[in-house]
Motif scaffolding. Structure first.
Motif, PDB file in Angstrom:
ATOM      1  N   ALA B 110       0.828  -1.215   0.000  1.00  0.00           N
ATOM      2  CA  ALA B 110       0.000   0.000   0.000  1.00  0.00           C
ATOM      3  C   ALA B 110       0.860   1.262   0.000  1.00  0.00           C
ATOM      4  N   GLN B 111       1.911   1.254   0.825  1.00  0.00           N
ATOM      5  CA  GLN B 111       2.731   2.462   0.920  1.00  0.00           C
ATOM      6  C   GLN B 111       3.567   2.667  -0.348  1.00  0.00           C
ATOM      7  N   ARG B 113       2.867   1.799  -3.313  1.00  0.00           N
ATOM      8  CA  ARG B 113       2.027   2.274  -4.425  1.00  0.00           C
ATOM      9  C   ARG B 113       1.888   3.789  -4.433  1.00  0.00           C
ATOM     10  N   ARG B 114       2.029   4.377  -3.249  1.00  0.00           N
ATOM     11  CA  ARG B 114       1.863   5.830  -3.159  1.00  0.00           C
ATOM     12  C   ARG B 114       3.184   6.581  -3.317  1.00  0.00           C
ATOM     13  N   GLU B 116       6.136   8.672  -4.582  1.00  0.00           N
ATOM     14  CA  GLU B 116       6.132   9.765  -5.566  1.00  0.00           C
ATOM     15  C   GLU B 116       7.381   9.763  -6.424  1.00  0.00           C
ATOM     16  N   ALA B 135       1.849   1.985  -9.525  1.00  0.00           N
ATOM     17  CA  ALA B 135       2.117   3.257  -8.840  1.00  0.00           C
ATOM     18  C   ALA B 135       0.933   4.193  -9.037  1.00  0.00           C
ATOM     19  N   GLU B 136       0.487   4.817  -7.938  1.00  0.00           N
ATOM     20  CA  GLU B 136      -0.737   5.617  -8.017  1.00  0.00           C
ATOM     21  C   GLU B 136      -0.501   7.041  -8.495  1.00  0.00           C
ATOM     22  N   ARG B 137       0.583   7.619  -8.034  1.00  0.00           N
ATOM     23  CA  ARG B 137       0.796   9.024  -8.409  1.00  0.00           C
ATOM     24  C   ARG B 137       2.279   9.370  -8.427  1.00  0.00           C
ATOM     25  N   ARG B 139       5.566  11.176  -9.219  1.00  0.00           N
ATOM     26  CA  ARG B 139       5.886  12.510  -9.735  1.00  0.00           C
ATOM     27  C   ARG B 139       7.172  12.482 -10.541  1.00  0.00           C
TER      28      ARG B 139
END
Lengths: 207, 207
Positions: B110-111, B113-114, B116, B135-137, B139
């Motif tokens: 979970a972590q 995937r977030r 950056e 990967a969710e977001r 940067r």
């Protein structure tokens, strides 16, 4: 100021991922003369076979390079065949044909003997020594060498080094000569072997 | 700021003219984490076999590297065996054993995937894509690759590049990717393939 260079004048066959050429002009003497002739007067001592296309050297003559010391003898010209991968710094030798270089012994004419600045191109260190034996009053002697001689002619190379003002080798070569991976330490080791100064070339990355 | 790295954690056997080591800690994920952990918090996603000496990673843990994403599965750890000559920039691969890497599919928690900021170490581009799919977001996405993948997984690599902000490869690799000998032109070609920026590494000579 003028420069005497002793080195190979060769026909190279080269493959890269981007193209190939067969029997094109090569050799340490040729490359050195091509570069140095942009800056000063250069005389070349070397040997070619009777198959050598002399027209290939016309551009050097036009730049004022003195080719009187280039002997032409019966037989085939020295040939090197090699391959580069995508790392264009690293050549793999596929074949070396010494040909007329096998029995070459450099003979310096009256003027060449008085040369004050001598570049010993990458040839057998025994021949490099014979050149210095004929030089009457060299003020600056630079020498190149390569893995092949470091490995097969180490004793001769160690005899040459104390007579060399500037040893010009690349990082691999100085590591091999010194048996030391750190190039700075290896350069100091080469100085302890007798070379007054050491210049480490790094191919396309500079010196 | 924290960084997620996906890469290999390997056992390397390396020969050089100056020494040899067998089954020592290696891998793109390991090396990246070792370097980046000096600057920031790093999480590693990868796989090891049940023969892996976990104590070898203790120094990373002490630097705060999060190894929770390092799966341990039945089988042998990925192994690479190679040789360096006096040119320490150029490795010759003697053997690659994929072992547990053969069936590895990175799973991000979970972590992770977030995350950056993601560094895609030098692994199969298909696996690099699977990481980005989870990967969710992100940067900033950086990716490394190598001759083996450029040659054998070109289609997957070309799918990956438009999702990459910074492609980090060496000069040989960018030449091979672009089919172009000039590194500047090759870097521009890699940008036309989709990489927003390209960093060309030059081994010991810098970037």
């Amino acid at each position: 100021m003028s420069l005497l260079v002793v080195g190979s004048v060769a026909l190279d066959s080269v493959e890269t991922p981007f193209g190939r050429c067969d029997d094109v002009l090569g050799g340490s003497g040729t490359y050195f003369a091509a570069a140095a002739s942009l800056l000063t007067k250069v005389s070349v001592v070397g040997v070619i076979g009777d198959d050598f296309p002399l027209g290939d050297l016309e551009f050097l003559r036009r730049r004022g390079v003195d080719l009187d010391g280039l002997e032409k003898v019966a037989g085939k010209t020295f040939r090197w065949r090699g391959r580069y991968g995508f790392d264009l710094n690293t050549a793999e030798t596929l074949e070396t044909q010494l040909n007329v270089f096998e029995h070459f012994s450099p003979r310096l004419g009256a003027q060449a003997r008085r040369a004050e600045r001598i570049f010993l191109g990458n040839i057998d260190p025994e021949l490099q020594i014979r050149v210095l034996d004929q030089a009457e009053r060299p003020r600056l002697v630079c020498a190149d060498t390569m893995n092949y001689w470091i490995n097969s002619r180490r004793a001769e190379l160690l005899k040459l080094l104390p007579r060399v003002d500037v040893l010009m080798v690349n990082d691999s070569e100085v590591r091999q000569l010194a048996g030391e991976s750190n190039v700075m330490k290896a350069a100091h080791a080469a100085q302890r072997m007798g070379a007054k100064s050491v210049v480490i070339k790094r191919g396309e990355y500079g010196a």
